[in-house]
Write an enzyme that holds these catalytic residues in place. Structure first.
Site, PDB file in Angstrom:
ATOM      1  N   ASP A 106       0.909  -1.159   0.197  1.00 26.37           N
ATOM      2  CA  ASP A 106       0.017  -0.031  -0.042  1.00 26.37           C
ATOM      3  C   ASP A 106       0.824   1.375   0.062  1.00 26.37           C
ATOM      4  O   ASP A 106       1.727   1.422  -0.833  1.00 26.37           O
ATOM      5  CB  ASP A 106      -0.934   0.017   1.224  1.00 26.37           C
ATOM      6  N   HIS A 271      -7.515  -6.723   1.115  1.00 27.44           N
ATOM      7  CA  HIS A 271      -6.115  -5.814   0.917  1.00 27.44           C
ATOM      8  C   HIS A 271      -5.045  -6.100   1.703  1.00 27.44           C
ATOM      9  O   HIS A 271      -3.850  -6.091   1.350  1.00 27.44           O
ATOM     10  CB  HIS A 271      -6.619  -4.736   1.106  1.00 27.44           C
TER      11      HIS A 271
END
Length: 291
Positions: A106, A271
């Site tokens: 990320d 995620h």
């Protein structure tokens, strides 16, 4: 909270900035960079596995996050990924490593991407988890599908409004992403979730500054590199959810333009893949390190 068996350090990396860092294992160095809204703790499973393999595993909190320093951002460059990447190289050198393998998730993947472009002699192998380069990210978001990334647009606004809005209900804001992006809630247990929220609660201005940089200076740096034909020269592994098709783009093709020596894989999880699929992530990093 700390990664079990790892030692905590506070390492100066720039004028007035030190990074809180957990280090474990011995051997060739691997640096792991966390994402949003997390701290270095997200790597707890993967870091333990790599340390057991015979690596020195270095897990910092990025500047502006966790227990690391959170400098002011008077000119919009304190949280440029170029600045944060320089932190990572300085951290590794302070710990005795001139070169190292690097993995990021990320926001940490954006820092790792920039480190690979700016410091190719320092980064030997590069892994990037569930992200696109900043310039490509802005280019693929459009229409109603961009609603999934509302936070990018909110935190791109000039200083004042986003900090006030998020600061009024930080647990609700950051908790929203921990809930929405996690397919397996058990992967982020209550104690870890509480640690993430507590860290974010104390870092609203710096987290916003990190995101704001992606709408400005970071995109400018990517554009300059794209125009110059600069690419990642080291072996690169990208792990992503299969969300490119839903948004109408080919993630592997976008990454291949930046990384000629690319292995791109989709991972069937949420995620937070280092927490939801740690064995698969660890296996992918092991494979990368042999390339």
């Amino acid at each position: 909270m700390n990664i079990p068996g790892f030692q905590q350090h506070r390492v100066p990396v720039a004028d007035g900035v030190a990074l809180h860092t957990s280090v474990g294992g011995t051997g060739s160095p691997v640096v792991l960079l966390h994402g949003f809204p997390q701290t270095h703790l997200m790597w707890r499973h993967v870091a333990a596995g790599l340390a057991a393999d015979g690596h020195t595993v270095i897990c910092p909190d990025l500047r502006g996050y966790g227990a690391s320093d959170k400098p002011a951002d008077p000119d919009g460059t304190s949280y440029a990924k170029r600045t944060m990447a320089a932190d990572v190289v300085a951290l590794a050198r302070a710990l005795g490593h001139e070169s190292f393998a690097l993995a990021g998730h990320d926001r940490g993947a954006l820092v790792a991407f920039r480190a690979g472009l700016d410091h190719p002699d320092a980064v030997t192998h590069l892994a990037l988890l569930d992200v696109l380069p900043t310039l490509d990210m802005w280019e693929v978001l459009h229409g109603a599908t961009a609603a999934v990334a509302f936070h990018l647009y909110l935190m791109a606004q000039p200083p004042g409004l986003p900090e006030e809005l998020i600061g009024a209900a930080p647990d609700l804001f950051f908790g929203h992403f921990l809930d929405l992006w996690t397919r397996d809630p058990a992967a982020v247990p209550a104690g870890v979730r509480a640690a993430y929220l507590a860290a974010c609660r104390e870092a609203v201005p710096s987290i916003v500054a990190d995101y704001r940089a992606s709408a400005g200076v970071d995109a400018e740096h990517d554009l300059t590199d794209r125009a110059a034909g600069n690419v990642l020269r080291m072996p690169v592994t990208v792990l992503q959810q299969d969300w490119g098709a839903a948004l109408g783009y080919d993630a592997a093709a976008l990454w291949r333009a930046w990384a000629p020596d690319l292995e791109h894989r989709t991972v069937d999880c949420g995620h937070f893949m280092a927490e939801e699929a740690p064995d698969e992530v660890t296996g992918a990093l092991r494979k990368l390190l042999t390339r």
